[in-house]
Design a protein around this motif. Structure first.
Motif, PDB file in Angstrom:
ATOM      1  N   PRO A  17       9.288  13.396   9.028  1.00 12.26           N
ATOM      2  CA  PRO A  17       8.056  12.754   8.572  1.00 12.26           C
ATOM      3  C   PRO A  17       6.798  13.610   8.739  1.00 12.26           C
ATOM      4  N   ALA A  18       6.726  14.425   9.754  1.00 16.62           N
ATOM      5  CA  ALA A  18       5.538  15.251   9.987  1.00 16.62           C
ATOM      6  C   ALA A  18       5.282  16.229   8.844  1.00 16.62           C
ATOM      7  N   LEU A  19       6.309  16.633   8.133  1.00 19.71           N
ATOM      8  CA  LEU A  19       6.127  17.561   7.016  1.00 19.71           C
ATOM      9  C   LEU A  19       5.300  16.938   5.892  1.00 19.71           C
ATOM     10  N   ALA A  26       1.923  14.972  -1.302  1.00 26.04           N
ATOM     11  CA  ALA A  26       1.993  13.637  -0.700  1.00 26.04           C
ATOM     12  C   ALA A  26       0.608  13.060  -0.476  1.00 26.04           C
ATOM     13  N   SER A  27       0.485  11.757  -0.685  1.00 23.12           N
ATOM     14  CA  SER A  27      -0.745  11.044  -0.375  1.00 23.12           C
ATOM     15  C   SER A  27      -0.377   9.598  -0.038  1.00 23.12           C
ATOM     16  N   ILE A  28      -1.302   8.928   0.632  1.00 17.61           N
ATOM     17  CA  ILE A  28      -1.131   7.510   0.908  1.00 17.61           C
ATOM     18  C   ILE A  28      -1.682   6.762  -0.306  1.00 17.61           C
ATOM     19  N   ALA A  29      -0.953   5.751  -0.755  1.00 17.67           N
ATOM     20  CA  ALA A  29      -1.359   5.013  -1.941  1.00 17.67           C
ATOM     21  C   ALA A  29      -1.255   3.519  -1.702  1.00 17.67           C
ATOM     22  N   THR A  30      -2.076   2.772  -2.417  1.00 17.91           N
ATOM     23  CA  THR A  30      -1.958   1.324  -2.457  1.00 17.91           C
ATOM     24  C   THR A  30      -1.170   0.996  -3.711  1.00 17.91           C
ATOM     25  N   VAL A  31      -0.065   0.298  -3.523  1.00 18.32           N
ATOM     26  CA  VAL A  31       0.840  -0.014  -4.628  1.00 18.32           C
ATOM     27  C   VAL A  31       0.804  -1.511  -4.886  1.00 18.32           C
ATOM     28  N   GLU A  32       0.465  -1.883  -6.120  1.00 21.29           N
ATOM     29  CA  GLU A  32       0.478  -3.285  -6.508  1.00 21.29           C
ATOM     30  C   GLU A  32       1.847  -3.599  -7.093  1.00 21.29           C
ATOM     31  N   MET A  33       2.502  -4.602  -6.511  1.00 24.03           N
ATOM     32  CA  MET A  33       3.832  -4.991  -6.951  1.00 24.03           C
ATOM     33  C   MET A  33       3.729  -6.074  -8.026  1.00 24.03           C
ATOM     34  N   HIS A  34       4.823  -6.339  -8.716  1.00 23.40           N
ATOM     35  CA  HIS A  34       4.824  -7.350  -9.773  1.00 23.40           C
ATOM     36  C   HIS A  34       4.557  -8.757  -9.257  1.00 23.40           C
ATOM     37  N   ASP A  35       4.778  -9.005  -7.975  1.00 19.66           N
ATOM     38  CA  ASP A  35       4.468 -10.332  -7.418  1.00 19.66           C
ATOM     39  C   ASP A  35       3.015 -10.425  -6.952  1.00 19.66           C
ATOM     40  N   SER A  36       2.194  -9.444  -7.336  1.00 10.40           N
ATOM     41  CA  SER A  36       0.759  -9.353  -7.023  1.00 10.40           C
ATOM     42  C   SER A  36       0.459  -8.989  -5.573  1.00 10.40           C
ATOM     43  N   SER A  37       1.459  -8.672  -4.778  1.00 13.06           N
ATOM     44  CA  SER A  37       1.205  -8.215  -3.417  1.00 13.06           C
ATOM     45  C   SER A  37       0.844  -6.726  -3.463  1.00 13.06           C
TER      46      SER A  37
END
Length: 68
Positions: A17-19, A26-37
């Motif tokens: 994981p440290a790599l 790599a980046s941190i992202a906010t992912v919107e799922m189909h259930d709106s979460s």
């Protein structure tokens, strides 16, 4: 919605994981799922990294927004 290689959600097991912390793909992202979460996830733009193993998940993201 048609799923292409760039939007398929994958469950990933990181080998080192440290790599990912210093990787330019790599980046941190906010992912919107189909259930709106919303979920915060690692967004790997390389898609063929040797640092992880994957398996396809049944879920698929609605949108992915990198947190910068």
């Amino acid at each position: 919605m048609q799923h292409d290689e760039n939007t398929r959600l994958r469950i990933v097991r990181l080998l080192e994981p440290a790599l990912c912390l210093s990787c330019r793909f790599a980046s941190i992202a906010t992912v919107e799922m189909h259930d709106s979460s919303n979920r915060r996830m690692l967004h790997c733009k390389r898609m063929d990294c040797d640092n992880w193993q994957t398996e396809d998940a049944e879920e698929s993201p609605k949108s992915i927004a990198d947190d910068e």
